[in-house]
Enzyme design. Structure first.
Site, PDB file in Angstrom:
ATOM      1  N   LYS A   1      16.828 -16.747 -16.391  1.00  0.00           N
ATOM      2  CA  LYS A   1      17.906 -17.515 -16.990  1.00  0.00           C
ATOM      3  C   LYS A   1      19.103 -17.589 -16.029  1.00  0.00           C
ATOM      4  CE  LYS A   1      14.804 -17.226 -20.186  1.00  0.00           C
ATOM      5  NZ  LYS A   1      14.832 -16.258 -21.275  1.00  0.00           N
TER       6      LYS A   1
ATOM      7  N   ASP B   1      20.255  -6.102 -24.035  1.00  0.00           N
ATOM      8  CA  ASP B   1      19.739  -7.310 -23.387  1.00  0.00           C
ATOM      9  C   ASP B   1      20.952  -8.184 -23.085  1.00  0.00           C
ATOM     10  OD1 ASP B   1      18.723  -9.805 -22.732  1.00  0.00           O
ATOM     11  OD2 ASP B   1      17.061  -9.718 -24.151  1.00  0.00           O
TER      12      ASP B   1
ATOM     13  N   TYR C   1      15.333 -11.929 -29.063  1.00  0.00           N
ATOM     14  CA  TYR C   1      14.352 -12.815 -28.431  1.00  0.00           C
ATOM     15  C   TYR C   1      12.987 -12.530 -29.077  1.00  0.00           C
ATOM     16  CZ  TYR C   1      11.621 -14.904 -24.688  1.00  0.00           C
ATOM     17  OH  TYR C   1      10.739 -15.668 -23.971  1.00  0.00           O
TER      18      TYR C   1
ATOM     19  N   ARG D   1       4.050  -2.623  -4.973  1.00  0.00           N
ATOM     20  CA  ARG D   1       4.189  -2.396  -6.422  1.00  0.00           C
ATOM     21  C   ARG D   1       5.223  -1.294  -6.692  1.00  0.00           C
ATOM     22  NH1 ARG D   1       1.263   1.001  -9.251  1.00  0.00           N
ATOM     23  NH2 ARG D   1      -0.626   0.753  -8.042  1.00  0.00           N
TER      24      ARG D   1
END
Ligand SMILES: *Cc1c(COP(=O)(O)O)cnc(C)c1O
Length: 393
Positions: free
Chosen positions: A208, A183, A111, A58
């Site tokens: 993407k 972004d 988004y 993690r």
């Protein structure tokens, strides 16, 4: 290998890779949750930051680190932070930079969930935000308040394909000591490098273009400074938004072909956009590679190419758009974008369904808007598919 002085395409293949004991040609998947310390002292040194050995997945993992180092180099940043999803990147950034009484200015047509998580969740903890048309610098200026700390930009914005002038926005933000977050999902570092324009943080939904094969969900953040890197990595690790090693391996595989995939998709998109613009049943089209795009010049200035995302409306509005979407065969009727396959979707009822009607109108997300992500198939087949579907409208 020192890849610092190599060209972009060479970096896609080699940046971030490391030599392992067995001489592996690709970065192996370190499918382990934890790492053995040689002795108690080494364990203590790792936790104290005196040794850069791995502790727990993690926190950090060699496969994930290879991807982080690669994207950080491609974006010309200090360091990368891979996340479980693009939204894991968004929320890690928000958690690190926002707080009680802090105000953020953001692009109105971001988004959907990047806006929804502020309005529905972070607002409960006293975070304030204004969503404005950031393509108009005056609107950003008018929204700045004494407690504004962050300017968050999505360019081109999703799904309206509007551009924000990065150089002008950064200049204004710096005059007011705002941290600039971009972004960069629609462009990838191949088409646009926001840190080069002075932005502080850039991130991607690697789901993407960066991965590009519609087979994983993931995100990555790159910061300009070590200070921001530490702050955002802390948020990512404490919220548990980490990427998984197997996911990282697939993304590393996708990254290698980023420029050749994007070149082909963009070449197809330019042809598809020209076809749609001339079609009698198409009411309007927004694509930064067309001279009819109001920010065509800006696209030339800040993007290496117009990309492969197109928004358009069919004459007859929503019903006509639905008819088109129900009749395409090659293009998949699906959300997401930036993959090797062509996709079509309806933002007003799908990706931006959670945004209120009033806010959708303000953001320019009209009911007739169809979003089209051009893939790398033969362009003749893509156009033939649109041709037969438009004939049925
Ligand atoms: C998809 C997307 C996101 C969110 O990413 P996920 O990987 O789906 O969590 C954020 N920003 C943009 C522009 C996107 O297209």
């Amino acid at each position: 290998m020192d890849t610092k002085n190599l060209g972009f395409n060479s970096k896609l293949i080699h940046a971030g890779a490391f030599e392992d004991a067995l001489g592996s040609a690709t970065v192996p998947i370190y499918q382990t949750s934890t790492f053995r310390f040689k002795n108690a002292q080494e364990g203590a040194d790792c936790f104290a930051g005196k040794s850069d050995g791995f502790i727990y997945t993690r926190i950090a993992n060699p496969t994930i680190k290879a991807l982080e180092d690669s994207i950080a180099e491609l974006e010309n940043g200090f360091g990368g932070i891979a996340t479980s999803s693009g939204m894991g990147a968004v929320t890690s950034i928000y958690m690190a930079l926002l707080g009680q009484g802090i105000h953020m200015i953001s692009t109105a047509s971001v988004y959907g969930p990047s806006r929804g998580v502020i309005e529905q969740d972070f607002s409960r903890f006293g975070v304030e935000a204004s969503f404005v048309d950031t393509s108009d610098i005056e609107q950003i200026k008018a929204a700045i308040k004494p407690n504004t700390k962050v300017l968050y930009i999505e360019t081109p914005s999703n799904p309206t394909m509007e551009l924000t002038d990065l150089e002008a926005a950064v200049k204004l933000a710096k005059e007011h000591n705002l941290i600039v977050v971009v972004d960069n999902t629609f462009c990838s570092p191949y088409l646009q490098k926001p840190l080069d324009f002075g932005a502080d943080v850039v991130f991607h939904s690697v789901t993407k273009f960066i991965n590009g094969h519609a087979d994983i969900v993931g995100g990555i953040i790159v910061t300009k400074t070590q200070e921001l890197y530490k702050k955002i990595r802390h948020a990512m690790v404490y919220m548990g938004c980490n990427m998984d090693p197997h996911q990282a391996y697939l993304v590393i595989r996708g990254v290698k072909t980023l420029s050749i995939r994007m070149d082909r998709a963009q070449e197809n998109a330019i042809k598809v956009a020209n076809y749609l613009e001339k079609h009698p049943k198409v009411a309007w089209i927004k694509y930064p590679g067309l001279k009819s795009h109001p920010q065509y010049e800006l696209a030339q200035k800040q993007m290496k190419g117009p990309g492969s995302m197109i928004s358009f409306g069919v004459k007859g509005g929503l019903d006509a758009g639905r008819k088109l979407m129900d009749n395409v065969h090659l293009a998949l009727l699906a959300v997401s974008l930036g993959g090797v396959e062509t996709l079509i979707q309806h933002p007003a009822s799908m990706t931006h369904g959670a945004v209120s009607k009033e806010d959708k109108i303000k953001a320019g997300i009209t009911d007739d808007l169809v979003r089209y992500s051009v893939g790398i198939e033969d362009v003749e087949d893509i156009i033939a598919d649109l041709e037969q579907a438009l004939a049925k409208v």
